[in-house]
Design a protein around this motif. Structure first.
Motif, short mmCIF file in Angstrom:
data_model
loop_
_atom_site.label_atom_id
_atom_site.label_comp_id
_atom_site.label_asym_id
_atom_site.label_seq_id
_atom_site.Cartn_x
_atom_site.Cartn_y
_atom_site.Cartn_z
N GLU A 172 -5.64 -0.85 7.32
CA GLU A 172 -4.78 -2.02 7.50
C GLU A 172 -4.23 -2.50 6.15
O GLU A 172 -3.05 -2.84 6.03
CB GLU A 172 -5.55 -3.14 8.18
N LYS A 173 -5.11 -2.54 5.15
CA LYS A 173 -4.69 -3.02 3.83
C LYS A 173 -3.66 -2.08 3.18
O LYS A 173 -2.89 -2.49 2.31
CB LYS A 173 -5.91 -3.18 2.92
N ASP A 174 -3.67 -0.81 3.59
CA ASP A 174 -2.77 0.17 2.99
C ASP A 174 -1.38 0.17 3.65
O ASP A 174 -0.46 0.81 3.16
CB ASP A 174 -3.37 1.57 3.09
N GLU A 198 2.22 -0.89 4.38
CA GLU A 198 3.21 -1.61 3.58
C GLU A 198 4.62 -1.33 4.11
O GLU A 198 4.84 -0.39 4.88
CB GLU A 198 3.12 -1.22 2.10
N LYS A 238 8.53 -0.41 3.21
CA LYS A 238 9.34 0.24 2.19
C LYS A 238 10.80 -0.18 2.39
O LYS A 238 11.42 0.14 3.40
CB LYS A 238 9.22 1.76 2.29
N ASP A 265 2.70 -9.36 -1.86
CA ASP A 265 3.11 -8.71 -3.11
C ASP A 265 4.39 -7.91 -2.88
O ASP A 265 4.61 -7.37 -1.79
CB ASP A 265 1.99 -7.77 -3.59
N TYR A 283 8.44 -2.16 -2.49
CA TYR A 283 7.29 -2.00 -1.60
C TYR A 283 6.69 -3.39 -1.35
O TYR A 283 6.32 -4.09 -2.29
CB TYR A 283 6.24 -1.08 -2.22
N LYS A 311 3.90 -5.88 0.66
CA LYS A 311 2.63 -5.98 1.37
C LYS A 311 2.46 -7.37 1.94
O LYS A 311 2.76 -8.37 1.28
CB LYS A 311 1.46 -5.64 0.45
N LYS A 332 0.13 -10.53 3.48
CA LYS A 332 -1.21 -11.10 3.27
C LYS A 332 -2.15 -10.68 4.40
O LYS A 332 -3.32 -10.38 4.16
CB LYS A 332 -1.11 -12.63 3.21
N PRO A 357 -2.33 -7.86 7.47
CA PRO A 357 -1.65 -6.65 7.94
C PRO A 357 -0.90 -6.83 9.26
O PRO A 357 0.15 -6.22 9.48
CB PRO A 357 -2.81 -5.65 8.11
N THR A 404 2.87 -7.54 9.26
CA THR A 404 3.79 -6.53 8.71
C THR A 404 5.07 -6.41 9.52
O THR A 404 6.18 -6.42 8.97
CB THR A 404 3.09 -5.16 8.63
N TYR A 425 8.78 0.96 7.98
CA TYR A 425 7.38 0.54 8.07
C TYR A 425 6.66 1.22 9.22
O TYR A 425 5.55 0.84 9.58
CB TYR A 425 7.27 -0.99 8.21
#
Length: 298
Positions: free
Chosen positions: A56-58, A60, A62, A93, A128, A130, A132, A134, A137, A155
């Motif tokens: 989940e954290k990965d 992102e 594009k 981010d 890219y 991200k 906070k 997931p 997204t 995405y």
């Protein structure tokens, strides 16, 4: 309660374990098997949850920035776009990657054959993004799509949605299975201890007839249940620790630098072993308490 009485209860509970050898063995076996299943499944689910969190954290977004002929115009557009995206609620981010950096990544992934594009790079500059959380997204990506100077927003809409659904389902199924195992453990151990107590109902009736209080009769059985839980937890704690340490030593070196990682041996094994021991004690006490209750009315 006087210290002498407490010592007597502990002494009687230990003697009872020896007097009822086969039933003691049956009770400990039931505790051992059940807690071993709970321990193994808990470790699997905790590692699956870590993998799910890492995935989940990965995730992102594009953002491919529109190509401009004028470098100054391109820089102004990129700065404006980055500022707009950073202002969105839920954005953690935003990282800028030039088309040269993107080409380097492609060459690194697919080989030197792509190096011929270095003279006339057809790629876009990229942002890219991200979130906070997931799960935000998809919503953030849809908001970014409305901004100007964007060529495309990628995405993996369908894949991301399916991924989050799969991870949530896995967590829920895992929780249900663990709870199911806990209730199974309580049922098995309670019934095994009940058989032990049925075999000793005459002893309980005699104690009641000579004036023993309910608590005086019950406490040795409850302490005995505690011993059964502790003894039944020893093997699962040992097996789970040895097996996980060896699996970790074999697999973890192969995963170095990869997204998927196993949970560290510590504090995982401390947590799981504490759970196994605590469950053994609580289930043993609860099973004894509930089982002896029906025989206290003489």
């Amino acid at each position: 309660m006087k210290g002498r009485t407490i010592r007597r209860h502990f002494r009687e509970s230990i003697k009872s374990l020896g007097r009822n050898g086969w039933m003691t063995f049956a009770s400990i076996s039931a505790v051992t098997v059940t807690l071993l299943l709970v321990g193994v499944f808990t470790i699997i689910m905790m590692n699956l949850n870590k993998v799910a969190d890492d995935i989940e954290k990965d995730v992102e977004i594009k953002v491919l920035i529109e190509i401009f002929a004028d470098p100054a115009e391109a820089k102004a557009a990129e700065d404006k776009l980055m500022k707009e995206i950073k202002s969105l609620p839920g954005v953690a981010d935003v990282v800028y990657s030039s088309k040269e950096q993107e080409l380097d990544l492609l060459i690194e992934s697919y080989g030197e054959d792509l190096s011929l594009f270095e003279q006339s790079n057809p790629l876009n500059n990229v942002l890219y993004v991200k979130a906070k959380e997931p799960q935000q997204t998809v919503n953030i990506a849809k908001q970014i799509e409305k901004f100007d100077n964007i060529n495309d927003v990628k995405y993996g809409e369908e894949k991301v949605g399916k991924l989050f659904n799969f991870l949530n389902t896995s967590r829920n199924v895992g929780l249900v299975l663990i709870v199911g195992l806990l209730f199974t453990a309580i049922f098995l151990i309670s019934n095994t201890i009940r058989i032990t107590i049925i075999a000793r109902k005459d002893e309980i009736e005699i104690m009641k007839l000579v004036g023993a209080t309910n608590s005086f009769v019950r406490i040795p059985f409850v302490i005995e249940g505690m011993w059964l839980g502790i003894l039944g937890a020893i093997i699962p704690m040992t097996v789970v620790s040895i097996v996980y340490v060896n699996i970790y030593k074999i697999i973890q070196p192969k995963l170095n630098g990869e997204l998927l990682q196993l949970l560290d041996v510590t504090p995982l094994l401390y947590q799981v072993n504490a759970l196994i021991l605590g469950m053994g004690v609580l289930i043993g006490i609860w099973g004894s308490f509930m089982s002896v209750r029906k025989f206290l009315k003489v």
